[in-house]
Design an enzyme around this catalytic site. Structure first.
Site, PDB file in Angstrom:
ATOM      1  N   SER A   9     -32.770  21.391  10.072  1.00 16.70           N
ATOM      2  CA  SER A   9     -33.962  21.738   9.387  1.00 16.70           C
ATOM      3  C   SER A   9     -33.617  22.001   7.962  1.00 16.70           C
ATOM      4  O   SER A   9     -34.457  22.120   7.229  1.00 16.70           O
ATOM      5  CB  SER A   9     -34.486  22.865  10.129  1.00 16.70           C
ATOM      6  OG  SER A   9     -34.812  22.607  11.402  1.00 16.70           O
ATOM      7  N   SER A  23     -15.006  38.555  21.081  1.00 15.22           N
ATOM      8  CA  SER A  23     -15.306  37.861  19.859  1.00 15.22           C
ATOM      9  C   SER A  23     -16.596  37.586  19.505  1.00 15.22           C
ATOM     10  O   SER A  23     -16.939  37.956  18.323  1.00 15.22           O
ATOM     11  CB  SER A  23     -14.305  36.739  19.476  1.00 15.22           C
ATOM     12  OG  SER A  23     -14.529  36.071  18.497  1.00 15.22           O
ATOM     13  N   SER A  24     -17.145  36.981  20.319  1.00 16.64           N
ATOM     14  CA  SER A  24     -18.570  36.200  20.104  1.00 16.64           C
ATOM     15  C   SER A  24     -19.586  37.668  20.110  1.00 16.64           C
ATOM     16  O   SER A  24     -20.518  37.297  19.237  1.00 16.64           O
ATOM     17  CB  SER A  24     -19.172  35.813  21.561  1.00 16.64           C
ATOM     18  OG  SER A  24     -18.342  34.468  21.556  1.00 16.64           O
ATOM     19  N   GLU A  49     -26.284  30.074  27.311  1.00 12.22           N
ATOM     20  CA  GLU A  49     -25.181  29.527  26.373  1.00 12.22           C
ATOM     21  C   GLU A  49     -25.577  28.065  26.061  1.00 12.22           C
ATOM     22  O   GLU A  49     -25.001  27.780  24.843  1.00 12.22           O
ATOM     23  CB  GLU A  49     -24.208  29.385  27.578  1.00 12.22           C
ATOM     24  CG  GLU A  49     -22.496  28.759  27.038  1.00 12.22           C
ATOM     25  CD  GLU A  49     -22.157  29.559  26.027  1.00 12.22           C
ATOM     26  OE1 GLU A  49     -22.161  30.643  25.588  1.00 12.22           O
ATOM     27  OE2 GLU A  49     -21.149  28.868  25.122  1.00 12.22           O
ATOM     28  N   TYR A 105     -28.090  27.002  25.067  1.00 14.17           N
ATOM     29  CA  TYR A 105     -28.662  27.053  23.663  1.00 14.17           C
ATOM     30  C   TYR A 105     -28.269  27.715  22.525  1.00 14.17           C
ATOM     31  O   TYR A 105     -28.361  27.568  21.558  1.00 14.17           O
ATOM     32  CB  TYR A 105     -30.073  27.632  24.092  1.00 14.17           C
ATOM     33  CG  TYR A 105     -31.072  26.902  24.806  1.00 14.17           C
ATOM     34  CD1 TYR A 105     -31.733  25.719  24.375  1.00 14.17           C
ATOM     35  CD2 TYR A 105     -31.329  26.885  26.233  1.00 14.17           C
ATOM     36  CE1 TYR A 105     -32.406  24.537  24.937  1.00 14.17           C
ATOM     37  CE2 TYR A 105     -31.825  26.026  26.953  1.00 14.17           C
ATOM     38  CZ  TYR A 105     -32.431  25.037  26.459  1.00 14.17           C
ATOM     39  OH  TYR A 105     -33.135  24.004  26.993  1.00 14.17           O
ATOM     40  N   ARG A 122     -19.072  13.216  39.342  1.00 12.05           N
ATOM     41  CA  ARG A 122     -18.215  13.609  38.237  1.00 12.05           C
ATOM     42  C   ARG A 122     -17.087  14.429  38.691  1.00 12.05           C
ATOM     43  O   ARG A 122     -16.900  14.484  40.068  1.00 12.05           O
ATOM     44  CB  ARG A 122     -19.011  14.648  37.369  1.00 12.05           C
ATOM     45  CG  ARG A 122     -19.435  15.783  37.999  1.00 12.05           C
ATOM     46  CD  ARG A 122     -20.432  16.706  37.247  1.00 12.05           C
ATOM     47  NE  ARG A 122     -19.645  17.390  36.172  1.00 12.05           N
ATOM     48  CZ  ARG A 122     -20.169  18.597  35.685  1.00 12.05           C
ATOM     49  NH1 ARG A 122     -21.261  19.219  36.225  1.00 12.05           N
ATOM     50  NH2 ARG A 122     -19.563  19.225  34.694  1.00 12.05           N
ATOM     51  N   THR A 153     -39.213  22.002  22.637  1.00  8.82           N
ATOM     52  CA  THR A 153     -38.123  21.272  22.097  1.00  8.82           C
ATOM     53  C   THR A 153     -38.916  19.774  21.211  1.00  8.82           C
ATOM     54  O   THR A 153     -38.530  19.442  20.202  1.00  8.82           O
ATOM     55  CB  THR A 153     -37.358  20.794  22.975  1.00  8.82           C
ATOM     56  OG1 THR A 153     -36.968  22.071  23.712  1.00  8.82           O
ATOM     57  CG2 THR A 153     -36.103  20.111  22.503  1.00  8.82           C
ATOM     58  N   HIS A 158     -27.109  28.978  30.977  1.00 11.33           N
ATOM     59  CA  HIS A 158     -28.065  28.368  30.493  1.00 11.33           C
ATOM     60  C   HIS A 158     -28.655  28.690  29.098  1.00 11.33           C
ATOM     61  O   HIS A 158     -28.491  27.960  28.190  1.00 11.33           O
ATOM     62  CB  HIS A 158     -29.269  28.013  31.372  1.00 11.33           C
ATOM     63  CG  HIS A 158     -30.190  27.062  30.706  1.00 11.33           C
ATOM     64  ND1 HIS A 158     -29.857  25.669  31.073  1.00 11.33           N
ATOM     65  CD2 HIS A 158     -31.277  26.959  29.824  1.00 11.33           C
ATOM     66  CE1 HIS A 158     -30.601  24.814  30.385  1.00 11.33           C
ATOM     67  NE2 HIS A 158     -31.277  25.521  29.732  1.00 11.33           N
ATOM     68  N   TRP A 184     -14.829  24.281  34.727  1.00  8.80           N
ATOM     69  CA  TRP A 184     -14.945  25.234  33.546  1.00  8.80           C
ATOM     70  C   TRP A 184     -16.098  26.441  34.088  1.00  8.80           C
ATOM     71  O   TRP A 184     -16.297  27.467  33.719  1.00  8.80           O
ATOM     72  CB  TRP A 184     -15.503  24.747  32.439  1.00  8.80           C
ATOM     73  CG  TRP A 184     -16.999  24.701  32.055  1.00  8.80           C
ATOM     74  CD1 TRP A 184     -17.784  23.523  32.682  1.00  8.80           C
ATOM     75  CD2 TRP A 184     -17.999  25.425  31.554  1.00  8.80           C
ATOM     76  NE1 TRP A 184     -19.019  23.582  32.366  1.00  8.80           N
ATOM     77  CE2 TRP A 184     -19.329  24.603  31.605  1.00  8.80           C
ATOM     78  CE3 TRP A 184     -18.015  26.538  30.979  1.00  8.80           C
ATOM     79  CZ2 TRP A 184     -20.519  25.226  31.152  1.00  8.80           C
ATOM     80  CZ3 TRP A 184     -19.345  27.401  30.442  1.00  8.80           C
ATOM     81  CH2 TRP A 184     -20.272  26.344  30.679  1.00  8.80           C
ATOM     82  N   LYS A 230     -40.081  20.556  17.952  1.00  2.00           N
ATOM     83  CA  LYS A 230     -39.269  20.482  16.797  1.00  2.00           C
ATOM     84  C   LYS A 230     -38.988  19.108  16.310  1.00  2.00           C
ATOM     85  O   LYS A 230     -38.963  18.702  15.249  1.00  2.00           O
ATOM     86  CB  LYS A 230     -37.962  21.267  17.218  1.00  2.00           C
ATOM     87  CG  LYS A 230     -37.933  22.659  17.458  1.00  2.00           C
ATOM     88  CD  LYS A 230     -36.345  23.228  17.592  1.00  2.00           C
ATOM     89  CE  LYS A 230     -36.399  24.552  17.262  1.00  2.00           C
ATOM     90  NZ  LYS A 230     -36.384  24.916  15.612  1.00  2.00           N
ATOM     91  N   HIS A 286     -10.610  21.015  28.991  1.00  2.00           N
ATOM     92  CA  HIS A 286     -11.552  20.398  28.014  1.00  2.00           C
ATOM     93  C   HIS A 286     -12.614  21.124  27.713  1.00  2.00           C
ATOM     94  O   HIS A 286     -13.004  21.128  26.661  1.00  2.00           O
ATOM     95  CB  HIS A 286     -11.405  18.961  28.646  1.00  2.00           C
ATOM     96  CG  HIS A 286     -12.636  18.247  27.641  1.00  2.00           C
ATOM     97  ND1 HIS A 286     -12.560  17.603  26.253  1.00  2.00           N
ATOM     98  CD2 HIS A 286     -13.978  17.846  27.960  1.00  2.00           C
ATOM     99  CE1 HIS A 286     -13.593  17.067  26.099  1.00  2.00           C
ATOM    100  NE2 HIS A 286     -14.601  17.088  26.983  1.00  2.00           N
ATOM    101  N   ASP A 329     -21.723  39.782   0.908  1.00  2.91           N
ATOM    102  CA  ASP A 329     -20.699  39.474   2.199  1.00  2.91           C
ATOM    103  C   ASP A 329     -21.475  39.761   3.375  1.00  2.91           C
ATOM    104  O   ASP A 329     -22.820  40.230   3.408  1.00  2.91           O
ATOM    105  CB  ASP A 329     -19.350  40.376   1.901  1.00  2.91           C
ATOM    106  CG  ASP A 329     -18.138  39.693   2.501  1.00  2.91           C
ATOM    107  OD1 ASP A 329     -18.273  39.276   3.684  1.00  2.91           O
ATOM    108  OD2 ASP A 329     -17.071  39.590   1.930  1.00  2.91           O
ATOM    109  N   HIS A 373     -31.891  25.462  37.644  1.00  2.85           N
ATOM    110  CA  HIS A 373     -31.823  24.193  37.649  1.00  2.85           C
ATOM    111  C   HIS A 373     -30.400  23.667  37.522  1.00  2.85           C
ATOM    112  O   HIS A 373     -30.353  22.375  37.615  1.00  2.85           O
ATOM    113  CB  HIS A 373     -32.747  23.732  36.613  1.00  2.85           C
ATOM    114  CG  HIS A 373     -32.207  23.552  35.196  1.00  2.85           C
ATOM    115  ND1 HIS A 373     -33.011  24.030  34.115  1.00  2.85           N
ATOM    116  CD2 HIS A 373     -30.844  23.564  34.569  1.00  2.85           C
ATOM    117  CE1 HIS A 373     -32.289  24.252  33.015  1.00  2.85           C
ATOM    118  NE2 HIS A 373     -30.885  23.822  33.277  1.00  2.85           N
ATOM    119  N   HIS A 374     -29.377  24.406  37.377  1.00  2.00           N
ATOM    120  CA  HIS A 374     -27.943  23.975  37.601  1.00  2.00           C
ATOM    121  C   HIS A 374     -27.512  23.692  38.844  1.00  2.00           C
ATOM    122  O   HIS A 374     -26.609  23.329  39.411  1.00  2.00           O
ATOM    123  CB  HIS A 374     -27.032  24.880  36.742  1.00  2.00           C
ATOM    124  CG  HIS A 374     -27.474  24.700  35.013  1.00  2.00           C
ATOM    125  ND1 HIS A 374     -26.637  23.891  34.181  1.00  2.00           N
ATOM    126  CD2 HIS A 374     -28.215  25.369  34.498  1.00  2.00           C
ATOM    127  CE1 HIS A 374     -27.260  23.918  33.215  1.00  2.00           C
ATOM    128  NE2 HIS A 374     -27.987  24.983  33.069  1.00  2.00           N
TER     129      HIS A 374
END
Lengths: 275, 525
Positions: free
Chosen positions: B268, B169-170, B255, B257, B450, B328, B253, B142, B331, B77, B106, B302-303
């Site tokens: 915006s 790809s990315s 990622e 963002y 979890r 943040t 991390h 994951w 914003k 998932h 293009d 922090h993870h």
């Protein structure tokens, strides 16, 4: 496959029980919030000095966030209500102001510093396991825990004691469903206890919310924790790091007993080891 | 003159039809469409997996699936939703919009563009096929932490290879986006005049190039540990299982963002249109985005506050993480200031954008709480974390993607979507998304870990609510699919500007825009 489907059928019936569904959807959240109270909604205050400090810190930050939320969302909703085209307003044209940008950079920064100070003090306290009076080694396995009392040379494994039948909905679920073990960790109250946490296969995590203790159990590493419990009682927790198929089935049960009761218990254990 | 030139170009264009058109296309609009449809398909696949999870968690006890299969559902998932939905959807939006917004014909590298898309269907076919392999799909989460992940059966090398594909790809997509933004801007389109969606994507593209190779390196080390006798992460062989977590989150991390910065750009763009007022604090928005991107490289640990870091490490990562709240916050304040004293209307894109701001901010608050290390020891790996990241990803990233689709769909198709149905979709999604994820805060704080297939009885009520919410949210998305399909097929014709308050180059083109967006560069004043 057919086997699985067959096993499913009685459960489907019990799950789709309409009365229960209706209660779940409408009544229970309200009733449970009222009856079961705070416990099912919030972090436990816990039974150690550290757990109480952590709870206070949690609530402090929570309320700061609530206040900021009220201010920001309040301004937003006011704007949504008042500054809409259907009220015939024409849009202003302002689009920058260095002054307000500076203000809303500096104020959050000050709030953050105010949060960081108590957080740092608490953390320093939590990480100081000096002057502990006894040591227990905790080892995680797939899927059970082992406790070794290093000062007394004995130890034992601790398995889930909830029956397979009650997990599979073939028997009634008891009050401590999935949070009960065959041999709990017994520790004395009012004693500073050092806990060494490690694992033997994959990474686990030893977590007891009432003690505000959580630390990863990592194969090849020994992590250190400490606790000092004020009130005798039974405190329950679970493995918190995904460790495979039965990750959800390796609970922790801690029995905190007064020191003399603990000494008597230790004597019984060492005697049975000597035999 | 230019019309003659355009006709001349058309004459030389090779336009195969049917399937071959889509396989061979190098057109940014076609490729954008492909990316968006891939994301839509994967959204329903990943959503079905979430519903398997929520079905098992509907009530205590094991009723439907084996715990191992449950674990592979949570793992897949996440991989599907992150790499198969949010990232391709944003790349699709970038493909469609960046050439339109900077005044280009293009994308800069059309063939690379084709390749970077067509890798993905194969990568996901391979990833999903692992469910049917010996030993089942990947079930270690994951995050792929060893040693657990090394217990995966035959699926592991296929999962790793598919992650390599997604990374390639990315990276190619990111190179293309940077090349387009740097080289293809119309005359007068200075960097500080670019729409924020272009800016946020430029910064995101740099993040992608910086961190996808790190993930590739990490998973390759897993591969060699499993099959070639190395001990990078095996303590018994002198390795370090925690090192994987450092490598993973050094990717992970930035990622997160990557998954959220383009949303900031979307919001915006939408807010000024429907507030009929310019974006407040444009340059501070650009600087805030850049600061967030920079900080994202120094907060990864922090993870993993519970792995047993030294005190100094915990303090550093706590302070750095808290610091992210400043840009943040800037914003969010700028968005509110954009709405302030505007002349607002609330079409579907605006509703999704406002929903984004409110619910993303709620996710931001719980993120701030998670940064506080002593409290994080309680929150870590509990459902509180699940609530947190779903708030920033579902009513965050996914709502922003939906806002973007509603906002630009009339431009892309030339047809207005059915407004009333769009609003239904918004309200159903908002109600059910909160019903699903808000109770997770409660059970997490009360002690529910979890990634468990079964739970203690005191968590039963809120889990039942969350499951009801999840099914509601899932079925509400069928409405989205329906709306997109009917809008493509027809509907009230859209004008060039589409929205009364819309400003920017994309609104100067006809709706739908010509196959080659700007054959003569527009002049930006």
């Amino acid at each position: 496959m057919p086997e699985r489907i067959r096993r499913l059928l009685p459960n489907l019936k019990s799950i789709l029980n309409l009365r229960r569904l209706a209660a779940g959807a409408i009544l229970l959240p309200v009733a449970s919030a009222a009856l079961a109270g705070w416990d099912t909604l919030n972090m436990p205050v816990g039974v150690t000095e550290v757990s109480r400090i952590v709870y206070d810190l949690h609530m402090l930050i929570f309320w700061i966030c609530v206040v900021i939320g009220i201010v920001v969302f309040g301004a937003m909703f006011y704007s949504i209500l008042m500054h809409r085209k259907s009220r015939g307003v024409t849009a202003a044209t302002f689009h920058e102001s260095t002054t307000v940008e500076v203000i809303w950079t500096v104020i959050p920064f000050i709030i953050l510093v105010a949060m960081a100070v108590p957080a740092t003090a608490t953390l320093i306290k939590m990480e100081d396991s000096g002057q502990s009076e006894m040591t227990i080694k905790i080892t995680g396995y797939q899927w059970l825990w082992r406790y070794d009392y290093l000062d007394h040379d004995f130890g034992f494994y601790s398995f889930l004691s909830t029956s397979r039948d009650s997990i599979r909905d073939r028997a009634e679920k008891g009050e401590h469903y999935l949070l009960e073990v065959d041999r709990p960790l017994v520790i004395p109250t009012n004693t500073k206890i050092r806990l060494l946490v490690t694992a033997n296969d994959v990474i686990h995590a030893w977590w007891v919310p009432d003690l505000a203790l959580k630390r990863d159990a990592i194969p090849g590493f020994i992590n250190e924790l400490w606790t000092q419990i004020d009130d005798p009682g039974v405190y329950r927790g679970q493995c918190a790091e995904l460790c495979g198929r039965d990750h959800g089935f390796m609970p922790i049960e801690v029995h905190a007993v007064p020191p003399d009761e603990y000494r008597a218990w230790v004597e019984k254990q060492t005697a049975s080891v000597a035999e | 003159m230019s019309e003659i030139a355009a006709a001349h170009d058309d004459h030389h264009d090779y336009h195969p039809s049917g399937l071959w058109r889509w396989v061979t296309t190098t057109n940014h609009k076609d490729i954008g469409t492909l990316y968006l449809w891939l994301a839509m398909i994967m959204f329903f696949i990943g959503g079905a997996m979430a519903l398997v999870i929520r079905t098992e968690l509907f009530s205590p006890g094991l009723q439907f699936v084996d715990p191992q299969f449950f674990n592979s559902m949570t793992t897949l998932h996440a991989l599907v939703m992150i790499f198969g939905v949010v990232m391709p959807a944003f790349t699709g939006l970038a493909n469609w919009q960046i050439p339109l917004m900077v005044g280009a014909t293009d994308m800069a590298l059309p063939r690379l563009n084709n390749w970077s898309f067509w890798i993905l269907p194969f990568a996901f076919a391979m990833l999903l096929s692992t469910m049917f392999m010996d030993g089942g799909g990947p079930a270690g989460g994951w995050t792929l932490y060893p040693p657990l992940t090394l217990q995966t059966g035959n699926a592991l090398p296929f999962v790793i290879f598919s992650i390599h594909f997604m990374g390639m790809s990315s990276i190619m997509g990111a190179i293309n986006i940077i090349a387009t933004i740097v080289n293809m801007r119309a005359p007068g389109m200075h960097m500080m005049k670019m729409p924020l969606f272009v800016w946020t994507w430029l910064i995101t593209a740099f993040l992608l190039i910086a961190v996808m190779p790190v993930l590739a390196g990490g998973v390759t080390m897993l591969l060699t540990d499993k099959f070639f006798g190395t001990s990078f992460f095996n303590a018994a062989g002198g390795g370090d299982p925690v090192m994987f977590q450092h490598i993973f989150w050094f990717f992970g991390h930035p990622e997160v963002y990557i998954l959220i910065l383009p949303s900031f750009g979307v919001v915006s763009s939408i807010l000024p249109t429907f507030s009929r007022k310019p974006l407040f604090g444009y340059s501070s928005m650009v600087y805030a985005t850049a600061s967030i991107a920079f900080l994202s490289f120094v907060v990864w640990a922090h993870h993993m506050f519970t792995v047993g870091m030294p005190l100094a490490g915990e303090l550093f990562f706590m302070f750095a993480t808290m610091l992210i709240a400043v840009p943040t916050g800037v914003k969010v304040f700028n968005w509110v200031a954009t709405m302030w004293r505007g002349s607002m209307t609330f079409e579907t894109p605006m509703l999704f954008a406002i929903g984004f701001i409110i619910m993303f901010t709620i996710g931001g608050f719980s993120g701030l709480m998670l940064a506080i290390v002593p409290a994080d020891f309680q929150y870590h790996d509990s459902y509180f974390v699940v609530a947190h990241f779903h708030y920033v990803l579902v009513p965050g990233s996914i709502f922003a993607i939906m806002a973007a689709v509603y906002y630009w769909l009339p431009k892309w198709t030339g047809n207005h979507y059915p407004e009333r149905l769009g609003k239904w979709h918004f309200w159903l999604s908002t109600i059910f998304v909160n019903l699903t994820f808000f109770p997770m805060h409660f059970v997490g704080l009360a002690g529910m870990p979890r990634r468990i297939p079964d739970y203690a009885l005191q968590f039963a009520d809120y889990n039942m609510l969350a499951s009801i919410g999840a099914f509601g949210f899932g079925f509400a998305q069928l409405l989205f699919l329906y709306i997109v399909v009917v809008t493509i097929r027809g509907g009230e014709k859209a004008t060039d500007q589409v929205w009364e308050g819309a400003e920017g180059l994309e609104w100067t083109l006809p709706s739908p825009p010509p196959y080659h967006s700007f054959t003569t560069p527009p002049v930006v004043r």
